[in-house]
Write a protein that holds these residues in place. Structure first.
Motif, PDB file in Angstrom:
ATOM      1  N   VAL A 125      17.943 -41.090  66.577  1.00  5.50           N
ATOM      2  CA  VAL A 125      17.603 -41.854  65.375  1.00  5.50           C
ATOM      3  C   VAL A 125      17.494 -43.341  65.692  1.00  5.50           C
ATOM      4  O   VAL A 125      16.544 -44.025  65.276  1.00  5.50           O
ATOM      5  N   ILE A 126      18.468 -43.870  66.431  1.00  5.66           N
ATOM      6  CA  ILE A 126      18.436 -45.303  66.765  1.00  5.66           C
ATOM      7  C   ILE A 126      17.196 -45.630  67.596  1.00  5.66           C
ATOM      8  O   ILE A 126      16.491 -46.603  67.329  1.00  5.66           O
ATOM      9  N   THR A 173      21.753 -41.150  57.519  1.00  5.55           N
ATOM     10  CA  THR A 173      21.594 -39.731  57.830  1.00  5.55           C
ATOM     11  C   THR A 173      22.759 -38.944  57.238  1.00  5.55           C
ATOM     12  O   THR A 173      23.881 -39.437  57.156  1.00  5.55           O
ATOM     13  N   PRO A 198      22.461 -39.523  66.833  1.00  6.72           N
ATOM     14  CA  PRO A 198      22.411 -40.982  66.698  1.00  6.72           C
ATOM     15  C   PRO A 198      21.538 -41.658  67.759  1.00  6.72           C
ATOM     16  O   PRO A 198      20.832 -42.623  67.456  1.00  6.72           O
ATOM     17  N   THR A 249      27.473 -46.654  62.827  1.00  6.16           N
ATOM     18  CA  THR A 249      27.649 -45.236  63.095  1.00  6.16           C
ATOM     19  C   THR A 249      29.027 -44.802  62.615  1.00  6.16           C
ATOM     20  O   THR A 249      30.014 -45.530  62.799  1.00  6.16           O
ATOM     21  N   ASN A 283      24.222 -44.042  60.854  1.00  2.00           N
ATOM     22  CA  ASN A 283      24.272 -42.703  61.436  1.00  2.00           C
ATOM     23  C   ASN A 283      25.541 -42.017  60.950  1.00  2.00           C
ATOM     24  O   ASN A 283      26.642 -42.331  61.408  1.00  2.00           O
ATOM     25  N   ASN A 284      25.390 -41.095  60.019  1.00  2.00           N
ATOM     26  CA  ASN A 284      26.547 -40.420  59.447  1.00  2.00           C
ATOM     27  C   ASN A 284      26.558 -38.916  59.686  1.00  2.00           C
ATOM     28  O   ASN A 284      27.621 -38.299  59.734  1.00  2.00           O
ATOM     29  N   VAL A 304      13.488 -35.849  63.546  1.00  3.91           N
ATOM     30  CA  VAL A 304      13.869 -37.265  63.534  1.00  3.91           C
ATOM     31  C   VAL A 304      12.629 -38.144  63.500  1.00  3.91           C
ATOM     32  O   VAL A 304      12.568 -39.127  62.749  1.00  3.91           O
ATOM     33  N   VAL A 343      18.670 -33.833  61.939  1.00  3.83           N
ATOM     34  CA  VAL A 343      18.621 -34.925  62.908  1.00  3.83           C
ATOM     35  C   VAL A 343      18.954 -34.483  64.330  1.00  3.83           C
ATOM     36  O   VAL A 343      18.857 -35.301  65.265  1.00  3.83           O
TER      37      VAL A 343
END
Length: 273
Positions: free
Chosen positions: A147-148, A37, A144, A163, A115-116, A96, A90
């Motif tokens: 997304v996860i 991301t 995060p 992450t 996860n950035n 997402v 995101v």
């Protein structure tokens, strides 16, 4: 959601040489399927390019159209391989969901999730608006989580979740209470998920950069840039600021089988600050 697809020919050689920087990366991630991301600028861009050069198939996303997006598409096309640059905010649960669905359509499954994506602002705590607190928390911590959770069905045994946090999480920085709180929350999230997902063979780790010299520094005046560099030369063991490719090196390690027994860790990439 809009997509930009780059060249889909065979990946370039997996050896990445940075002779001008004195860094050589030999991690082979050929065939690994990765979602990153926030991959069009700064640390995220360095991570995406390093993964692509190591042979991974990469999907990344961005929030707003910019020259940086077009530039990344061109760089990935030059590297070669199956890479995709998609538009997605995101911090928006619906975006997402679309991002992960599109990733599944293009890659089938995931071996690595990075996860950035993140935001930062500098506001005195007494003046910090609730809306700004929520914006920073939502992008840096809630995203995060979203997304996860959405990507879990795509992750298999042996997968790696990484992450990007911050050294600020354990030292604190004035005017950034919201940012520091979000990054500290990522440490707890990492430790809990490590225990919950470990039995499924999924590793969960955090990379915590220090002060990294990204393109944002180009906006500063020469005097301001010199002031910052001088300050951090005195505060770090390495005597300099970091580079995005140096953070990317840590991500490559955690994405590869070299770290097969590493989970729940916070890996500081901060030059000894």
């Amino acid at each position: 959601m809009t997509g930009r697809r780059t060249a889909s020919d065979d990946p370039a050689p997996t050896r990445t040489d940075h002779h001008e920087k004195g860094i050589t990366m030999d991690v082979d991630l050929t065939g690994k399927r990765v979602l990153v991301t926030g991959g069009t600028r700064g640390i995220g861009r360095g991570i995406v390019l390093a993964l692509a050069r190591a042979g991974a198939k990469v999907v990344t996303c961005y929030r707003s159209d910019s020259e940086a997006v077009e530039g990344l598409v061109k760089e990935l096309a030059a590297i070669g391989g199956d890479h995709h640059v998609l538009k997605a905010d995101v911090s928006d649960p619906e975006a997402v969901a679309r991002l992960v669905d599109e990733t599944e359509a293009r890659l089938g499954a995931l071996d690595v999730l990075v996860n950035n994506a993140g935001v930062i602002s500098h506001v005195p705590f007494a003046e910090l608006p609730l809306d700004e607190w929520r914006r920073v928390i939502d992008t840096n911590l809630t995203a995060p989580f979203l997304v996860i959770q959405k990507a879990l069905p795509l992750l298999r045994e042996g997968s790696s979740i990484i992450t990007v946090g911050s050294r600020a999480a354990v030292v604190g920085i004035p005017l950034r209470a919201h940012y520091t709180a979000a990054k500290a929350g990522l440490i707890g999230l990492t430790r809990s998920l490590m225990k919950e997902l470990g039995p499924k063979g999924i590793r969960v780790n955090l990379v915590a950069p220090g002060v990294i010299e990204t393109e944002e520094f180009e906006k500063a005046s020469p005097e301001e840039l010199e002031r910052v560099q001088t300050r951090y030369r005195g505060l770090t063991g390495m005597g300099r600021l970091g580079r995005p490719d140096e953070v990317a090196g840590a991500v490559l390690f955690l994405a590869s089988d070299l770290s097969a027994y590493v989970t729940g860790e916070t890996l500081h990439v901060d030059g000894g600050i």
